[in-house]
Every structure is written in structure tokens, then in C-alpha cells.
Scaffold this active site. Structure first.
Site, mmCIF file in Angstrom:
data_model
loop_
_atom_site.group_PDB
_atom_site.id
_atom_site.type_symbol
_atom_site.label_atom_id
_atom_site.label_comp_id
_atom_site.label_asym_id
_atom_site.label_seq_id
_atom_site.Cartn_x
_atom_site.Cartn_y
_atom_site.Cartn_z
ATOM 1 N N HIS A 75 72.950 72.057 30.968
ATOM 2 C CA HIS A 75 73.511 73.408 31.150
ATOM 3 C C HIS A 75 72.390 74.452 31.066
ATOM 4 O O HIS A 75 72.288 75.339 31.911
ATOM 5 C CB HIS A 75 74.578 73.669 30.087
ATOM 6 N N ASP A 104 57.968 92.249 56.013
ATOM 7 C CA ASP A 104 58.474 90.966 55.516
ATOM 8 C C ASP A 104 57.678 90.632 54.259
ATOM 9 O O ASP A 104 56.873 91.439 53.814
ATOM 10 C CB ASP A 104 58.287 89.866 56.584
ATOM 11 N N TRP A 140 66.935 71.567 26.059
ATOM 12 C CA TRP A 140 66.071 72.018 27.162
ATOM 13 C C TRP A 140 64.680 72.317 26.653
ATOM 14 O O TRP A 140 63.728 72.391 27.426
ATOM 15 C CB TRP A 140 66.664 73.248 27.843
ATOM 16 N N SER A 167 57.892 75.860 42.513
ATOM 17 C CA SER A 167 58.678 76.780 43.329
ATOM 18 C C SER A 167 58.555 78.202 42.802
ATOM 19 O O SER A 167 58.299 79.134 43.571
ATOM 20 C CB SER A 167 60.133 76.340 43.333
ATOM 21 N N SER A 168 58.702 78.364 41.470
ATOM 22 C CA SER A 168 58.680 79.750 41.003
ATOM 23 C C SER A 168 57.275 80.326 41.029
ATOM 24 O O SER A 168 57.116 81.527 41.235
ATOM 25 C CB SER A 168 59.329 79.906 39.626
ATOM 26 N N HIS A 251 58.490 82.087 25.434
ATOM 27 C CA HIS A 251 58.862 83.457 25.148
ATOM 28 C C HIS A 251 58.647 84.387 26.336
ATOM 29 O O HIS A 251 59.550 85.130 26.706
ATOM 30 C CB HIS A 251 58.273 84.013 23.857
ATOM 31 N N GLU A 253 58.910 83.453 29.240
ATOM 32 C CA GLU A 253 60.006 83.036 30.116
ATOM 33 C C GLU A 253 61.278 83.837 29.830
ATOM 34 O O GLU A 253 62.006 84.233 30.739
ATOM 35 C CB GLU A 253 60.278 81.533 29.926
ATOM 36 N N TYR A 255 61.442 86.835 28.961
ATOM 37 C CA TYR A 255 61.318 88.138 29.614
ATOM 38 C C TYR A 255 61.333 88.012 31.122
ATOM 39 O O TYR A 255 61.747 88.940 31.818
ATOM 40 C CB TYR A 255 60.077 88.872 29.095
ATOM 41 N N SER A 266 67.978 100.040 36.376
ATOM 42 C CA SER A 266 67.293 101.320 36.611
ATOM 43 C C SER A 266 67.508 101.833 38.027
ATOM 44 O O SER A 266 67.237 103.001 38.312
ATOM 45 C CB SER A 266 65.792 101.179 36.353
ATOM 46 N N HIS A 300 58.000 82.963 16.681
ATOM 47 C CA HIS A 300 59.253 83.339 16.008
ATOM 48 C C HIS A 300 60.378 82.367 16.346
ATOM 49 O O HIS A 300 61.440 82.427 15.749
ATOM 50 C CB HIS A 300 59.640 84.799 16.284
ATOM 51 N N HIS A 301 60.144 81.483 17.312
ATOM 52 C CA HIS A 301 61.117 80.417 17.574
ATOM 53 C C HIS A 301 60.915 79.256 16.615
ATOM 54 O O HIS A 301 61.653 78.285 16.663
ATOM 55 C CB HIS A 301 60.970 79.905 19.006
ATOM 56 N N THR A 326 61.766 98.129 24.064
ATOM 57 C CA THR A 326 63.119 97.825 24.538
ATOM 58 C C THR A 326 64.052 98.991 24.234
ATOM 59 O O THR A 326 64.889 99.372 25.057
ATOM 60 C CB THR A 326 63.649 96.538 23.879
ATOM 61 N N LYS A 329 63.717 101.798 26.684
ATOM 62 C CA LYS A 329 64.459 101.580 27.930
ATOM 63 C C LYS A 329 65.921 101.987 27.780
ATOM 64 O O LYS A 329 66.472 102.713 28.611
ATOM 65 C CB LYS A 329 64.362 100.110 28.343
ATOM 66 N N ARG A 448 73.822 74.746 15.995
ATOM 67 C CA ARG A 448 74.034 74.602 17.436
ATOM 68 C C ARG A 448 73.888 73.138 17.831
ATOM 69 O O ARG A 448 73.460 72.307 17.040
ATOM 70 C CB ARG A 448 73.030 75.472 18.197
#
Ligand SMILES: [Cu+2]
Lengths: 523, 182, 267
Positions: A75, A104, A140, A167-168, A251, A253, A255, A266, A300-301, A326, A329, A448
């Protein structure tokens, strides 16, 4: 979504399926990305519903715990790499060349490859569901040694991740090259719409961290099959080392998954407030500083792995700092709305929903940054609630807002407004019903990634499961609405929205196959 | 077509960044170890696996005493019993002490393997200096054999004051499980 | 309609069950039974309330704007889009608030890292899927695993109140004494977590981690493995029983005697 585009044009391109396979057109590729994300959204959603069914009541009812773990793992992989990232890349493909007044994307051939790698990567990943030993079930985050216990699926998992990364990266290179080289004369960097800015920064993050993930999973692969011991204590390695590498990728990732949605919001808020965006340049600087900070907060993870005191304190402070840009914003968005003349069409509703619920996710994020409290929150449903608040009513709502916002431009047809609003209110109600109770069960002590739980968590899990099914079914409205809008509907004007500003609204709806063959004049 | 050239140039630069970042991910491992050596982060054990030549000066004996504890983790208890001879000794920083572990091969075959050390609190690991240790090399135990495995060590005088108890732990991994090459 | 009806039913029944049994306080982080867990709880509440206040201000402004500044009220939109002083203000104010949060958090963290003067040392080893406890410097050592019967898990029998949080051998410790835990694992990562003690740390194969606690009140405290560790990750609970010092001494002496007795018989 551009299938109706362009009957009047004399462009030459193959028709039928070959058009889509060989296309190098940024709009076609954008459409492919968006449809791919949509399909994956339902596949990943189905997995979420398997999880929520099993958790509807205490006890094991439907699936084996191992399969349950596969579901949580898959998932996450599907939703992150198959939905949010491709959807944003799709939006980038569609909108960036138009927004900067270019013809293009910079590298059209590569653009085609970067999309067509994805279906292969995900077929490979999803095929592991039918393999001996089951699909990957180690989360994951792929923490060894557990991820090394994966069966036949393991090499497929690693190569699928390599392909997704490839790809990315290719997509990101294209975005950077487009933004740097393809702007219309007069389109200076500080005149670019924020969506373009956030994507430029996102693309740099992708280029910087996807190779790190590739390196990390390659080390897992060699540990499993070629006898290296990068992460194996017996051979002199350290399992925690993988977590450092993973979150050095992971991390930023996070963002990558959220910055483009800042750009979308925006664009939408000023349109429907009929008032210019407040603090454009501080928005750009805030995005850049969030991106910079994302490289120094990864641990922090991992507050519970047993870092020395100094490490814990450093990562706590650095993480708390992220709240500052943050916050800027959010304050800027609210001030943009202040004294505007607002109307509340579906894109605006989703954008406002985004601001509120993303901020709630931000608050729980701030709580998680406090190391001593994190010892209690870590790996519980509180964390699950937190990141789903920033990803579902965060990123996903922003993507939906973007779809509603630009759908009339893409298809030339207005979507049915009432249905869009129903979709918004159902989604909002059910998304909160699903994820808000998770804060409580997490605080009360539910970890979890467990298929079964003790009785005190039962009520709130049941509510969350009901919410999840409601949210899932509400998305069928979205699918129906999009197909209906592509097929027809009230014709959209070029301007589409009264308060819309930007180059995309100067083109016809739908826009011509090639956007700006002669560069537009920039104000 | 000048534009095309520019694009390819940009792409090349970005691909170069990608490759550097890929290599950087591998460089993270030695880099991490260097950072750990400097800061003692995350119980880096590299210094525990090799002999340290320290200049011990026992000039200052006014140090507070501290406790060094010994524990073991028996990965495969049925085959190999592996235990410290004593749980705790009181030490003065800067002085050399010795103790030993006892390994008993309870299986019917030869066991080869290596003991992997770890220290808690992990920031203390760089202050625990070993003059001689069985964990420096691979060990072999014949069936039924009982072996005493000695360690000679000293605690560095620079150990931060707030650490009063050190625990040294060994996990014994058999060679089948130890990778041949790394 | 069917859905909504069902939903209303579930929500009301859930609320009823809750108010009947436990009350809303159980939905928060436990205050716990140690000085540090109390501090952690206070920190949690402090930050929660700070967030609530900020939320009320920001969302309040936003909703005010949503109701007052709408086109249907015939307003003409203002055109301002910059204010250096305002932007400066909302960069600096959050920064100051953050410092206010960081100071107490760091203080608590330093206390959590102080393991000095521990009197009892217990080694905890995670296995797939059970825990092993070794009272160091004694010969007492045992395994502790889930004791909930399969019939309850597979819904063939009614679930007891401690469903999935009961074990065959509880970890027994004294109150008012500093206990130091050394954590490791035999296979994959696990994490040993007891919310009432505010203790959570990863068990890592080949490495040891430590944490310490002084329990203030006797009682039974329940926790669980908090790091995904495979198929039965959800089925490796922790039960720790804190008893008076005398009772603990009695228990440990008896256990030691029992184990050495068994050892003698075996010889
Ligand atoms: Cu576990």
C-alpha cells in the site's frame, strides 16, 4: 484527458494505442501519468481496504498476518511511488511548459521513456503478490534484517524500486532542463508561478536523493545474494546504517511528496480570492529552506535506535526549525484569502481543505519532533495519523484540487460543479473519520503495522474502518466525474475562472497540441 | 537546434549529480564511521575490533571508580554456551584489567566463528581500549571443548564523567553465518 | 442512506461503550507511573495546547475571512500582496515559541539518558516472536510470550479483557529502585515499549541499547513490540509487574534457588 484535443490541428502523430506508446508530447505524457496515478490510486486503495477490513474488529478474520504485512508494505509503495509522485509528474508535464511559455518539455524522447518505465516497474512489484513467500512484508522502509527475510519477491522488489527511481530521476532531469532552458523571453525566475518554483526545487531533491535510495537498496541486494555485510552485525555491519541511508533519502522524499502541492494551492487560493498571492518571494524562500532543512533532519525517524544524547538533541532542534518556513506558507495563504472576494468552487474547497488538514498534520509533526514525547509516539498509530494527514488531505487533496482546477483547461469542458462539491464534502468527512481516531488509538498505545489489537482499541478502529470504506467509495465519484467531463459538458472559456492569472489561461481550452510555438509576451 | 544542445548539456550535468549521489550513498558508510569515530555516535565498534596501543599513564589515580559489566548473547545456545566469567568489575580509568569469557562447545562438530562486540552506552565505545581480545580473530572450538577467552582492556581517562557504568557485550556468530567476505 | 444510518449507529454505540467503560481520558497518552513518564505527558500536553492555540488563531482568521470576504457579500478584493513587517513577525514569533518548547524537552531528554546508580540490571532479548529476560548477576532467566489462546484470536471463543496483552511469564521488578535494561535482539529489529513507563527502544541484533526506569507504584503494566518484526509482530506483548522491594527480594531468591536446584538435579 486530452483525447478530444486537437481534431482541428494538422499535427501528424499516429492514432490509437501507438499514439500513446510513441508520444513525445508533454500533454499526452502528462495525461498518461495522471491516468497511471488514478489506476494505482484504486489499487493502493484496495490494499488499504484489506487492511481496514482486517482491523474492523479485534481477532483475525480475513487475512493471514503475513499477507497483512504485505498489504501495509505494498500500500505504501504503491501510494508513494505509484500515485503521488506520478500524479505530480503528470501535472508538471501538463502545466510547466505552458506556465513558462515554452513549446514542450526539454527532452521529449526521455520524457516518453520515463513514463513507460513505470508500468513495467509496477507490474514487477505487483507480480510479487503471487510469488513464493508472498509479496514484500517488511514495511516500505525495508529495514534489514527483516526485509532480508523476504522470499522470491526480494530481487523483484529491489529492481522495481530501481526502475521507479530511474523513472523519477529522468522526469526530474526533464523538469529542471525545461525550467532552466525553455522559458519564454522575459519569464525570469522570480516571475515563474509557484507551481513551477516548487517543482524546480522538488526536481533537485529527486535528483539528489533517489540515487541514495538506489544505493541503499543495492546494498540490501548484495547483502542478501552476494555475501556482503553492509547491514549485518555478524560480518561487521550495522543494521542501523541502513536506516540512516534510507532516511537520508526518505526525509527529502517526504517533501518531494508535498512541495508541488504547495505550488498547486498557491495557484488556486489567489484565483478564487481574486487577489494576488501574498508574499510570493517569501514563499519561494520558504520552499527552498524547507528543501535545505530536509537534508539535516533524517534521524528524527530513528529517535529510538539509541543515538547518543547530542545526536537526539541536534535532530530535535533541526526538525522543529522546519515548522518556521512551513508556518510562513500557511500564514501567507491565509493572508492571501484575507480581504479577498472569495468564491468556493470545488478546486477552492479542496485547497482550503488542504490548508486546514495539512496544518493539523503539521501540528502532529511538531509534536513528533519533541524527542522525549516521540519515544511514546514512535511507531504507533499517532504516526500513522500524522503522515496520512499530510499525505491524504495533504498531497492527494492538492492533486484533486489541481485536477478540478485545470480539468476545464485540459478537456475544454466544465466538470459538473455539484458533483464535485459532493465529492469534496464526502472525502473530507470520511478522511477525518478515518484518520482522526488514529491519533487516539496511537496515544492509547496501539503500534502500527499490526493485524490484530487488544480490546481497548476496538471502537476507534471500527470507526476508522468505516471512514476508509466511505473515503474509498467517494473516490468513484471522482473517477465518474472525470470520465464524464472528458466526454462532454458545458464548454469552458479560455479564461475558465474569473480570477485566473497565468499563461495557461491565455491558451484555448483545450490548448493546442503544441503549446507556445511562438513565445508569448510576458508582462 | 541550439536549444537542444543546451538541454542536453543541462541533462548531462544533472546526470553527473545523480551518479555522484549514487556513489555518495556508498561513501556514507565509511563517512558514517568517521563521524562515529569522532563523535562516538551509535556505538561504532570499529575500535573494539582492533588492538589499541594506548599510552597509559597511571599518574592520576584520583579518578572516580566505575563499573565495567560483561554480558554475552548466545546466538545458538544449543551448540555453544558462551558466558562471561564475571558480571562486573570495578575499574579505575587508565589502568589495564583482564577478565575472560568461557565458551563450551556442546555440539558434536567443530564450531568456528567470531565474537562481535558492542558497548553501551554507545558513546563510551571509543573510550574502551582493548589491548588483547579474543574477538580480534576467528575462534575454533572442538566438540566438547571448554575454552577460556581472555580480554585485556583499559578505560580511557577521557571518558565523560557522567558515564558510571559501561557494558561490554559479545554476540558469538558462527562462521556459516558470518559472511566470508565483506 | 444505509451507510449513513449504519455510521450513526456505530458512532453512537462507540461513544456509549466508551463513556460506559473507560472514559475519554484513556484516549490520551498515559501519565504513567514514573517521574519521567509524567514529564513526558506534561510535555505532550504543553505542545498539544500550544498547537491548539495557534490552530484557533490561524483557523479563526481563516474562517472569519471565509465568512466575511466572500464575493457573494459584494466585497471588492484588496490588492495588497506584501508586508515585510508582517512576514518578519510570523517568522520570528514561531521561532521564539519553538525555543520555549525545546528547553523543557531537552531537560527531560537529559534525564532519560541518565542511567547512573542503577541497582538492578536486566537484559532483554527480542526473538521472533517472544522476549527473553535475564536478571544479570543472578542465574534467573526466562522467556515471555503471548498466552492468549488461538481460539480467542480466531474468534472461536470470547476474548478476555487482556486479549493480546497477556504473557506466560511476567517480568517482575521492584518499585522505587532504579532498573537498567540492556536490549538486544536475536534476529530482526524489535522495539520494547511500555507506555506507562515511557520506555521505548529498539532491540538491534549484534548491538546493545540501554534505558532505565524507577517505577513509583506497584502494579501490572502492559506494552508491546513496536517495531515491525515479521508475521507475529502484533503478537509479542510485554507484561511487567512492579512489586514491593521485599516481595521482589523474596521472588528473586526463590527463583534463583529453584533454578540452581534444577541445575543440580540435571547434573
Ligand atoms: Cu517484535
Amino acid at each position: 484527458m486530452s483525447s478530444v484535443v486537437n481534431d482541428t490541428h494538422h499535427e501528424e502523430h499516429p492514432s490509437g494505442i501507438m499514439r500513446w506508446i510513441t508520444t513525445t508530447n508533454h500533454k499526452d505524457i502528462g495525461t498518461l501519468y495522471l491516468w497511471f496515478a488514478m489506476i494505482m490510486f484504486f489499487i493502493g486503495g484496495l490494499m488499504a481496504l484489506v487492511i481496514r477490513s482486517e482491523l474492523f474488529q479485534p481477532g483475525l478474520q480475513f487475512v493471514d498476518p503475513q499477507f497483512f504485512n504485505s498489504m501495509t508494505t505494498m500500500h505504501a509503495l504503491v501510494m508513494i511511488f505509484g500515485v503521488v509522485m506520478p500524479a505530480f509528474t503528470g501535472l508538471a508535464n501538463w502545466m510547466i511548459p505552458i506556465m513558462i511559455g515554452g513549446p514542450d518539455m526539454a527532452l521529449p524522447r526521455m520524457n516518453n521513456w520515463s513514463f513507460w518505465i513505470l508500468p513495467f516497474a509496477f507490474s514487477m512489484l505487483l507480480s510479487t503478490l503471487w510469488m513464493d513467500g508472498g509479496a514484500p512484508a517488511g514495511g516500505w522502509t525495508l529495514y534489514p534484517p527483516l526485509s532480508l527475510q523476504t522470499g522470491d519477491a526480494f530481487p523483484f522488489l529491489i529492481f522495481a524500486i530501481h526502475f521507479m527511481g530511474l523513472s523519477s530521476i529522468m522526469g526530474a532531469i526533464n523538469v529542471v532542463a525545461t525550467i532552466l532552458n525553455m522559458r519564454a523571453p522575459g519569464m525570469t525566475l522570480m516571475k515563474m508561478p509557484l507551481f513551477v518554483w516548487t517543482w524546480l526545487i522538488t526536481a533537485f531533491l529527486l535528483i539528489a536523493v533517489m540515487p541514495v535510495l538506489a544505493g541503499g537498496v543495492t546494498m540490501l541486494l548484495t547483502d542478501k545474494f552476494f555475501g556482503t555485510s553492509f547491514f549485518n552485525a555478524a560480518g561487521g555491519g550495522d543494521p542501523v546504517m541502513f536506516q540512516h541511508i534510507f532516511w537520508f533519502f526518505g526525509h527529502p522524499e517526504v517533501y518531494i511528496l508535498i512541495l508541488p502541492s504547495f505550488g498547486v494551492v498557491s495557484a488556486i487560493i489567489p484565483t478564487f480570492a481574486r487577489k494576488p498571492l501574498f508574499g510570493y518571494s517569501s514563499m519561494v524562500y520558504a520552499t527552498a529552506s524547507i528543501a535545505f532543512l530536509s537534508f539535516i533532519v533524517w534521524a528524527h525517524h530513528m529517535f529510538t535506535v539509541g543515538m547518543p544524547l547530542a545526536g537526539e538533541v541536534f535532530f530535535m532542534f533541526a526538525t522543529m526549525l522546519i515548522a518556521v518556513p512551513t508556518g510562513v506558507k500557511v500564514f501567507n495563504w491565509v493572508t492571501t484569502m484575507w480581504k479577498g472576494a472569495m468564491t468556493f468552487e470545488t478546486p477552492m474547497l479542496f485547497a482550503i481543505g488542504f490548508i486546514i488538514m495539512f496544518t493539523i498534520g503539521g501540528f502532529s509533526g511538531l509534536m513528533l519532533a519533541i524527542t522525549p514525547a516521540d519515544f511514546q509516539y514512535h511507531d504507533t498509530y499517532f504516526v500513522v495519523a500524522h503522515f496520512h494527514y499530510v499525505l491524504v488531505p495533504g498531497s492527494i487533496f492538492a492533486i484533486m484540487a489541481a485536477c478540478y482546477f485545470w480539468l476545464p483547461k485540459w478537456t475544454g469542458n466544465m466538470y459538473p460543479e455539484t458533483l464535485g462539491k459532493i465529492h469534496f464534502w464526502l472525502s473530507t468527512f470520511f478522511v477525518n473519520l478515518t484518520f482522526f481516531p488514529m491519533h487516539f488509538v496511537g496515544l492509547a498505545g496501539m503500534p502500527r503495522r499490526i493485524p490484530d489489537y487488544s480490546l481497548q482499541f476496538a471502537d476507534y478502529n471500527m470507526i476508522a474502518s468505516i471512514g476508509a470504506f466511505g473515503f474509498g467509495f467517494a473516490q468513484l465519484i471522482f473517477l465518474y466525474l472525470i470520465i464524464k467531463t472528458i466526454k462532454g459538458g458545458k464548454k469552458a472559456t479560455d479564461q475558465v475562472w474569473e480570477g485566473a492569472e497565468g499563461l495557461e489561461w491565455t491558451l484555448s481550452s483545450p490548448p493546442p497540441y503544441h503549446s507556445f510555438n511562438t513565445p508569448p509576451a510576458i508582462k | 537546434m541550439i536549444e537542444k544542445k543546451v538541454n542536453i548539456k543541462t541533462a548531462k550535468k544533472l546526470i553527473f549529480i545523480c551518479f555522484s549521489m549514487f556513489l555518495f550513498s556508498f561513501a556514507l558508510i565509511p563517512l558514517y564511521n568517521v563521524i562515529c569515530d569522532v563523535t562516538g555516535l551509535n556505538g561504532n565498534t570499529s575500535n573494539l575490533k582492533e588492538k589499541s596501543d594506548i599510552n597509559l599513564n597511571v599518574s592520576n589515580i584520583n579518578f572516580e571508580k566505575l563499573n565495567v559489566q560483561f554480558i554475552s548473547h548466545e546466538v545458538n545456545k544449543q551448540n555453544l554456551e558462551f558466558k562471561p566469567s564475571e558480571f562486573q568489575i570495578e575499574v579505575v580509568p587508565g589502568k589495564i584489567y583482564s577478565t575472560y569469557y568461557v565458551a563450551t562447545n556442546k555440539s558434536k562438530s567443530i564450531i568456528t566463528g567470531q565474537a562481535v562486540p558492542s558497548v553501551s552506552p554507545n558513546e563510551a565505545s571509543k573510550y574502551l581500549k582493548k589491548i588483547e581480545c579474543f574477538c580480534f580473530e576467528e575462534q575454533q572450538f572442538k566438540p566438547g571443548e571448554v575454552v577460556k577467552l581472555p580480554i585485556y582492556f583499559a578505560v580511557d581517562e577521557k571518558l565523560p564523567n557522567r558515564i558510571k557504568t559501561l557494558t561490554l557485550s559479545y554476540s558469538f556468530f558462527e562462521s556459516a553465518k558470518v559472511s566470508k567476505k565483506d | 442512506m444505509f451507510l449513513i444510518k449504519n455510521l450513526m449507529f456505530f458512532i453512537t454505540s462507540a461513544l456509549l461503550i466508551n463513556t460506559a467503560n473507560a472514559g475519554w481520558l484513556d484516549l490520551n497518552m498515559p501519565e504513567g507511573v514514573t517521574d519521567i513518564s509524567q514529564e513526558v505527558f506534561d510535555l505532550h500536553m504543553l505542545i498539544l495546547w500550544i498547537c491548539v492555540v495557534i490552530g484557533v488563531i490561524v483557523f479563526g482568521a481563516m474562517f472569519w475571512s471565509i465568512f466575511m470576504h466572500r464575493k457573494s457579500r459584494g466585497v471588492t478584493p484588496a490588492q495588497f500582496h506584501e508586508s515585510t513587517s508582517l512576514e518578519f513577525l510570523w517568522t520570528v514569533v514561531p521561532f521564539v515559541i519553538l525555543i520555549g518548547m525545546a528547553i523543557p524537552a531537552t531537560k527531560t531528554l537529559i534525564k532519560m539518558y541518565d542511567h547512573s546508580d542503577s541497582e538492578i540490571h536486566i537484559k532483554i532479548t527480542g526473538y521472533q516472536w517472544l522476549w527473553q529476560y535475564e536478571y544479570l548477576n543472578t542465574n534467573v532467566s526466562f522467556y515471555s510470550k503471548l498466552s492468549t489462546p488461538y481460539n480467542e484470536i480466531y474468534n472461536k471463543q470470547e476474548k478476555n479483557i487482556n486479549y493480546l496483552q497477556e504473557v506466560d511469564n511476567q517480568l517482575i521488578v521492584p518499585v522505587n529502585k532504579k532498573i537498567r535494561f540492556l536490549l538486544t535482539s536475536n534476529d530482526v529489529l524489535h522495539a520494547w515499549w511500555v507506555p506507562d513507563l515511557a520506555l521505548k527502544k529498539d532491540a538491534i541484533p549484534g548491538y546493545i541499547n540501554e534505558m532505565s526506569v524507577v517505577i513509583n507504584e506497584p502494579g501490572i503494566y502492559r506494552g508491546r513490540c513496536a517495531e515491525l518484526c515479521g508475521r507475529h509482530h502484533g503478537f509479542m506483548p510485554i507484561v511487567i509487574k512492579a512489586v514491593d522491594e521485599d516481595e521482589y527480594e523474596e521472588w528473586i531468591t526463590a527463583s534463583e534457588a529453584k533454578i540452581s536446584g534444577v541445575a543440580k538435579v540435571n547434573k
